[in-house]
Design a protein around this motif. Structure first.
Motif, PDB file in Angstrom:
ATOM      1  N   ALA A   7       0.839  -1.194   0.000  1.00 48.35           N
ATOM      2  CA  ALA A   7       0.000   0.000   0.000  1.00 48.35           C
ATOM      3  C   ALA A   7       0.875   1.245   0.000  1.00 48.35           C
ATOM      4  O   ALA A   7       2.016   1.214   0.435  1.00 48.35           O
ATOM      5  CB  ALA A   7      -0.919   0.011   1.214  1.00 48.35           C
ATOM      6  N   ILE A   8       0.312   2.320  -0.500  1.00 41.98           N
ATOM      7  CA  ILE A   8       0.946   3.633  -0.470  1.00 41.98           C
ATOM      8  C   ILE A   8      -0.034   4.560   0.235  1.00 41.98           C
ATOM      9  O   ILE A   8      -1.207   4.587  -0.104  1.00 41.98           O
ATOM     10  CB  ILE A   8       1.205   4.157  -1.894  1.00 41.98           C
ATOM     11  N   ALA A  56       8.684  -4.715  -7.914  1.00 44.96           N
ATOM     12  CA  ALA A  56      10.116  -4.764  -7.589  1.00 44.96           C
ATOM     13  C   ALA A  56      10.492  -3.628  -6.640  1.00 44.96           C
ATOM     14  O   ALA A  56      11.284  -3.821  -5.711  1.00 44.96           O
ATOM     15  CB  ALA A  56      10.949  -4.703  -8.862  1.00 44.96           C
ATOM     16  N   ARG A  57       9.902  -2.450  -6.848  1.00 43.00           N
ATOM     17  CA  ARG A  57      10.187  -1.319  -5.960  1.00 43.00           C
ATOM     18  C   ARG A  57       9.624  -1.574  -4.564  1.00 43.00           C
ATOM     19  O   ARG A  57      10.261  -1.258  -3.562  1.00 43.00           O
ATOM     20  CB  ARG A  57       9.623  -0.032  -6.538  1.00 43.00           C
ATOM     21  N   PHE A  58       8.405  -2.118  -4.485  1.00 45.43           N
ATOM     22  CA  PHE A  58       7.838  -2.467  -3.181  1.00 45.43           C
ATOM     23  C   PHE A  58       8.740  -3.464  -2.465  1.00 45.43           C
ATOM     24  O   PHE A  58       9.026  -3.331  -1.280  1.00 45.43           O
ATOM     25  CB  PHE A  58       6.446  -3.085  -3.341  1.00 45.43           C
ATOM     26  N   GLN A  59       9.178  -4.498  -3.183  1.00 46.73           N
ATOM     27  CA  GLN A  59      10.011  -5.539  -2.583  1.00 46.73           C
ATOM     28  C   GLN A  59      11.362  -4.984  -2.143  1.00 46.73           C
ATOM     29  O   GLN A  59      11.874  -5.348  -1.083  1.00 46.73           O
ATOM     30  CB  GLN A  59      10.184  -6.693  -3.557  1.00 46.73           C
ATOM     31  N   GLN A  62      10.796  -3.037   0.992  1.00 48.19           N
ATOM     32  CA  GLN A  62      10.542  -3.957   2.098  1.00 48.19           C
ATOM     33  C   GLN A  62      11.843  -4.594   2.594  1.00 48.19           C
ATOM     34  O   GLN A  62      12.011  -4.807   3.784  1.00 48.19           O
ATOM     35  CB  GLN A  62       9.553  -5.033   1.644  1.00 48.19           C
ATOM     36  N   ALA A  63      12.775  -4.861   1.685  1.00 45.61           N
ATOM     37  CA  ALA A  63      14.049  -5.457   2.067  1.00 45.61           C
ATOM     38  C   ALA A  63      14.883  -4.509   2.917  1.00 45.61           C
ATOM     39  O   ALA A  63      15.709  -4.947   3.726  1.00 45.61           O
ATOM     40  CB  ALA A  63      14.824  -5.870   0.822  1.00 45.61           C
ATOM     41  N   LEU A  64      14.677  -3.197   2.760  1.00 52.84           N
ATOM     42  CA  LEU A  64      15.415  -2.207   3.547  1.00 52.84           C
ATOM     43  C   LEU A  64      14.920  -2.100   4.973  1.00 52.84           C
ATOM     44  O   LEU A  64      15.628  -1.606   5.839  1.00 52.84           O
ATOM     45  CB  LEU A  64      15.285  -0.816   2.882  1.00 52.84           C
ATOM     46  N   ARG A  65      13.701  -2.537   5.205  1.00 52.53           N
ATOM     47  CA  ARG A  65      13.097  -2.380   6.534  1.00 52.53           C
ATOM     48  C   ARG A  65      13.547  -3.425   7.478  1.00 52.53           C
ATOM     49  O   ARG A  65      13.832  -4.363   7.615  1.00 52.53           O
ATOM     50  CB  ARG A  65      11.575  -2.408   6.412  1.00 52.53           C
TER      51      ARG A  65
END
Length: 65
Positions: A7-8, A56-59, A62-65
């Motif tokens: 979600a945004i 891909a941008r969402f993923q 998410q990987a940064l969190r």
């Protein structure tokens, strides 16, 4: 019922959530949440190049969190 995967949220200056599209890449729907309620469901092509780029941008985020 599947829950949206990503979600945004758009926030006002006082941090109130104004609206937010919610994307489900499994069921190919976008829901727009306004004032806590899902107002609209719209089908989208989750396999299209723009949708795959968004996923891909969402993923990546998410990987940064």
């Amino acid at each position: 019922m599947l829950q949206p995967g990503y979600a945004i949220s758009a926030h006002a200056a006082d941090d109130e959530v104004l609206f937010g599209p919610e994307f489900c890449f499994e069921c190919f729907w976008v829901g727009v949440r306004e004032a806590g309620d899902r107002q609209h469901l719209v089908a989208f092509d989750a396999d299209s190049p723009p949708a795959q780029e968004l996923l891909a941008r969402f993923q990546a985020f998410q990987a940064l969190r």
